[in-house]
Design a protein around this motif. Structure first.
Motif, short mmCIF file in Angstrom:
data_model
loop_
_atom_site.label_atom_id
_atom_site.label_comp_id
_atom_site.label_asym_id
_atom_site.label_seq_id
_atom_site.Cartn_x
_atom_site.Cartn_y
_atom_site.Cartn_z
N ASP A 33 -75.72 81.84 -63.14
CA ASP A 33 -76.27 82.07 -64.36
C ASP A 33 -75.14 82.59 -65.06
O ASP A 33 -75.72 82.79 -66.74
CB ASP A 33 -77.47 83.10 -63.95
N LEU A 34 -73.87 82.76 -63.91
CA LEU A 34 -73.26 83.71 -65.49
C LEU A 34 -72.71 82.87 -66.44
O LEU A 34 -72.60 82.73 -67.90
CB LEU A 34 -72.34 84.39 -64.52
N ASN A 72 -73.79 79.97 -67.70
CA ASN A 72 -75.00 79.47 -68.29
C ASN A 72 -75.13 80.26 -69.52
O ASN A 72 -75.45 79.89 -70.38
CB ASN A 72 -76.48 79.33 -67.72
N GLU A 73 -75.18 81.66 -69.19
CA GLU A 73 -75.13 82.62 -70.08
C GLU A 73 -74.11 82.56 -71.11
O GLU A 73 -73.88 82.50 -72.20
CB GLU A 73 -75.43 84.14 -69.49
N ILE A 74 -72.59 82.60 -70.40
CA ILE A 74 -71.65 82.13 -71.06
C ILE A 74 -72.00 81.27 -72.71
O ILE A 74 -71.57 81.24 -73.44
CB ILE A 74 -70.53 82.29 -70.41
N ALA A 97 -74.33 79.54 -73.18
CA ALA A 97 -74.91 79.94 -74.02
C ALA A 97 -74.31 81.20 -75.74
O ALA A 97 -75.23 81.23 -76.69
CB ALA A 97 -76.24 80.34 -74.14
N CYS A 98 -73.45 81.42 -75.23
CA CYS A 98 -73.07 82.78 -76.24
C CYS A 98 -73.02 81.91 -77.19
O CYS A 98 -72.31 81.15 -77.67
CB CYS A 98 -71.97 83.63 -75.59
N THR A 152 -67.82 91.94 -73.21
CA THR A 152 -69.25 91.15 -72.96
C THR A 152 -69.17 90.93 -72.07
O THR A 152 -69.81 90.49 -70.57
CB THR A 152 -70.06 90.29 -73.76
N TRP A 153 -68.30 89.89 -71.84
CA TRP A 153 -68.16 89.02 -70.63
C TRP A 153 -67.59 89.36 -68.68
O TRP A 153 -67.64 88.78 -67.87
CB TRP A 153 -68.07 87.42 -71.05
N ARG A 209 -68.05 91.30 -65.73
CA ARG A 209 -69.17 90.16 -64.93
C ARG A 209 -68.33 88.88 -64.11
O ARG A 209 -69.04 88.87 -62.84
CB ARG A 209 -69.72 89.85 -66.01
#
Length: 196
Positions: free
Chosen positions: A3-4, A6-8, A10-11, A110-111, A114
């Motif tokens: 999930d992480l 994928n989030e990055i 899409a950033c 931001t990343w 995590r």
């Protein structure tokens, strides 16, 4: 992908910033890690060629870095073994003179906490260049001094200069790097990858 990841991927936090650079490009995060990785390669930010290919260190700098580590492409790009986490996941662009812009701090802010929390199996951290060294070591000082002080952090952490062709003169001026640091680094990489 997690999930992480994928989030990055899409950033788009830096879309306006990148549009204002000389390259006027869109964000394209290059995400290359999985939670079980044993080696972390922490760098600065993707360059233009990496931005285009979507593969980290997919350039002559990467060839030199893999030589320094003593591993082949297949091992280097095995995300279950090697995590590649730069200070910014996107190519920051060039300034008006054609020089690389620094990695935007918002990416790290931001990343990175995590990402590092997911990388709980690391046994070796390789810090490539000053930006990565400042983040992971605090404020260690100039790159040459930080690299020269490798024994203070080995075998868990090795600080390296950037493997760019621009640093060829640095390598020639500092033969101790090839004579002392690289053999110790390669031995540690072999140890970590063999002891899985």
């Amino acid at each position: 992908m997690s999930d992480l990841s994928n989030e990055i991927t899409a950033c788009r936090l830096c879309a306006e910033r990148f549009e204002a650079t000389a390259t006027q490009h869109s964000p394209r995060p290059v995400v290359w890690f999985r939670p079980g990785a044993r080696i972390l390669v922490a760098g600065q930010a993707p360059g233009k060629r990496v931005h285009e290919s979507g593969v980290p260190f997919d350039d002559p700098s990467g060839d030199r870095l893999r030589e320094w580590l003593g591993i082949d492409r297949a091992t280097f790009y095995d995300r279950d073994r090697v995590a590649i986490v730069p200070m910014a996941f996107c190519f920051p662009g060039y300034d008006a003179k054609g020089s690389d812009l620094p990695p935007p701090a918002i990416c790290r802010q931001t990343w990175h906490a995590r990402v590092m929390a997911e990388l709980s199996q690391l046994r070796l951290t390789v810090l490539v260049g000053g930006y990565a060294q400042k983040y992971h070591l605090g404020n260690p000082g100039p790159v040459t001094e930080t690299v020269r002080d490798w024994r203070a952090r080995a075998p868990q952490v090795f600080a390296l200069p950037h493997p760019s062709w621009r640093n060829t003169a640095w390598l020639q001026k500092n033969p101790w790097f090839g004579e002392e640091v690289l053999p110790a680094l390669r031995a540690r990489v072999r140890e970590v990858l063999t002891d899985e």
